[in-house]
Design an enzyme around this catalytic site. Structure first.
Site, mmCIF file in Angstrom:
data_model
loop_
_atom_site.group_PDB
_atom_site.id
_atom_site.type_symbol
_atom_site.label_atom_id
_atom_site.label_comp_id
_atom_site.label_asym_id
_atom_site.label_seq_id
_atom_site.Cartn_x
_atom_site.Cartn_y
_atom_site.Cartn_z
ATOM 1 N N LYS A 111 0.859 -1.162 -0.149
ATOM 2 C CA LYS A 111 -0.055 0.017 0.017
ATOM 3 C C LYS A 111 0.759 1.348 0.039
ATOM 4 C CE LYS A 111 -4.239 -1.825 1.733
ATOM 5 N NZ LYS A 111 -5.127 -2.153 2.652
ATOM 6 N N LYS A 192 -6.340 -11.158 -5.319
ATOM 7 C CA LYS A 192 -7.359 -11.425 -4.355
ATOM 8 C C LYS A 192 -8.693 -10.504 -4.801
ATOM 9 C CE LYS A 192 -7.373 -9.045 -0.450
ATOM 10 N NZ LYS A 192 -8.513 -8.883 0.374
ATOM 11 N N LYS A 195 -12.222 -5.122 -1.689
ATOM 12 C CA LYS A 195 -13.144 -4.155 -1.421
ATOM 13 C C LYS A 195 -12.981 -2.963 -2.644
ATOM 14 C CE LYS A 195 -13.484 -3.968 3.146
ATOM 15 N NZ LYS A 195 -12.535 -3.024 3.578
HETATM 16 P P1 ADP Z 1 -10.567 -6.036 1.294
HETATM 17 O O1 ADP Z 1 -8.982 -6.595 1.356
HETATM 18 O O2 ADP Z 1 -11.395 -6.423 0.260
HETATM 19 O O3 ADP Z 1 -10.277 -4.488 1.605
HETATM 20 P P2 ADP Z 1 -10.581 -6.286 4.096
HETATM 21 O O4 ADP Z 1 -8.770 -6.361 4.003
HETATM 22 O O5 ADP Z 1 -10.994 -4.946 4.812
HETATM 23 O O6 ADP Z 1 -10.900 -6.483 2.715
HETATM 24 O O7 ADP Z 1 -10.865 -7.605 4.722
HETATM 25 C C1 ADP Z 1 -11.778 -7.797 5.631
HETATM 26 C C2 ADP Z 1 -11.885 -9.167 5.987
HETATM 27 O O8 ADP Z 1 -12.201 -10.075 4.927
HETATM 28 C C3 ADP Z 1 -10.526 -9.642 6.365
HETATM 29 O O9 ADP Z 1 -10.718 -10.721 7.549
HETATM 30 C C4 ADP Z 1 -9.940 -10.325 5.316
HETATM 31 O O10 ADP Z 1 -8.818 -11.179 5.454
HETATM 32 C C5 ADP Z 1 -11.293 -10.897 4.455
HETATM 33 N N1 ADP Z 1 -10.933 -11.059 2.983
HETATM 34 C C6 ADP Z 1 -10.778 -9.842 2.363
HETATM 35 N N2 ADP Z 1 -10.792 -10.350 0.927
HETATM 36 C C7 ADP Z 1 -10.996 -11.616 0.990
HETATM 37 C C8 ADP Z 1 -10.934 -12.604 0.055
HETATM 38 N N3 ADP Z 1 -10.596 -12.242 -1.194
HETATM 39 N N4 ADP Z 1 -11.033 -14.017 0.112
HETATM 40 C C9 ADP Z 1 -11.423 -14.528 1.613
HETATM 41 N N5 ADP Z 1 -11.352 -13.358 2.741
HETATM 42 C C10 ADP Z 1 -11.113 -12.251 2.225
#
Ligand code: ADP
Ligand code: TRP
Length: 325
Positions: A111, A192, A195
């Protein structure tokens, strides 16, 4: 039996990866006074942000989490910034964490790579996350695979603090869902599902059934036509099988065995995703008609959370030398 905690940062929109990686593992096992779910609004300040968007998304995230099954009767449900003990403990833990430890975090490296204005809070964010966990003496942290390094840091900090100053914290560990610890982006199965990135590749919990179906039908597949679960060589198909298996509760290899060709598989995935998210979307619509009741739920949650959090901060302050022994 130890506590379980998980948090969600109100940036972007919640998607199926968040649901299977973290929301479902928590809501499936809610035990009164043992389960804690929260919106980590402080974490949304680590990158460029619009204050109005953080405010709006915090309420939206709280509403989606309730719609997805977080039950305030069985879980403590809160917004992080309503409980000042999070930042209080954060500082104490910063004083027990090395600069080198946070600088090597993969998420920080990723990031901060494209920005020449990196906020100090982006560097120290895993320490705040450690505070989130240790504050409630949580032993289990259901998160997706991308958060492993942060939970390990929380573990290291807890062990170091306990060794240096006396036993204050429960040492936490990450718990992973049996499948779908890492759901990939539909338009790029090597990245991955996230969001904040690709709209077409992310299956959002509030997407309409038509949108979900369109995204699944356009998902990138792999050369050939065999439906096999082979994440290494066939990442697109493996991801679709993972999603299908997570929705139906089966094993990805079994899901492969009963699928016909690619089009057949995509239809099955679209149906399963819609069946999973439809009740969440409907419930969200109902709940969002009464935002005051959601605000009331998080206010109550903060009061309950502070009872636990206050005890931990007092114990940590005493151990580290800020209060009489
Ligand atoms: P993002 O990466 O989409 O911004 P976050 O980092 O806020 O989401 O993640 C919130 C929760 O969801 C965390 O526990 C994260 O590990 C889980 N998570 C995020 N993306 C995934 C994914 N693609 N597959 C499984 N779990 C995920
Ligand atoms: N850092 C997590 C994420 O971005 C969210 C989070 C903050 C969290 N504090 C936490 C998750 C504590 C589990 C426990 O996904």
């Amino acid at each position: 039996m130890s506590r379980r905690i998980t948090g969600f940062t109100p940036s972007g929109e919640l998607h199926l990866g968040n649901y299977f990686g973290a929301i479902k593992p928590l809501v499936d096992q809610q035990i009164p006074d043992r389960s804690i779910v929260f919106v980590s609004d402080l974490h949304a300040l680590t990158l460029d942000h619009d204050p109005a968007a953080v405010r709006r998304r915090t309420l939206e995230f709280a509403t989606v989490l309730l719609a997805a099954g977080a039950d305030p009767a069985r879980s403590i449900f809160l917004v992080q910034s309503h409980v000042p003990e999070h930042t209080e403990l954060h500082y104490l833990l910063e004083s027990a964490t090395g600069y080198g430890e946070v600088r090597r975090m993969i998420q920080f490296k990723e990031k901060s790579r494209d920005s020449d204005r990196v906020r100090v809070s982006l560097l120290t964010y895993p320490v705040l996350m450690a505070a989130d966990i240790l504050l409630y003496q949580a032993g289990e942290v259901p998160v997706g695979e991308d958060q492993r390094q942060h939970v390990e840091l929380a573990r290291d900090i807890a062990e170091r603090f306990n060794t240096a100053y006396g036993r204050v914290f429960t040492v936490p560990r990450m718990v992973n869902p049996p499948v779908a610890a890492r759901i990939m982006d539909l338009s790029d199965p090597t990245a991955k599902m996230s969001k904040s990135t690709s709209v077409t590749g992310s299956l959002r919990l509030l997407d309409s059934p038509d949108t979900l179906r369109r995204k699944v039908m356009r998902a990138v597949t792999d050369p050939g036509s065999a439906v096999e679960y082979d994440p290494e060589n066939r990442p697109g198909i493996a991801n679709l099988l993972t999603i299908l298996a997570a929705c139906t509760g089966e094993d990805p290899a079994d899901a492969a065995a009963r699928s016909g060709g690619y089009a057949d598989l995509k239809r099955a995935v679209a149906d399963a995703v819609i069946a999973t998210t439809d009740p969440i979307r409907h419930r969200y619509t109902e709940l969002s008609e009464d935002p005051e009741s959601v605000r009331k739920i998080v206010q109550d949650g903060a009061i309950r959370a502070r009872l636990i959090a206050g005890d931990t901060v007092t114990a940590a302050k005493r151990a580290i030398g800020l209060l009489p022994a």
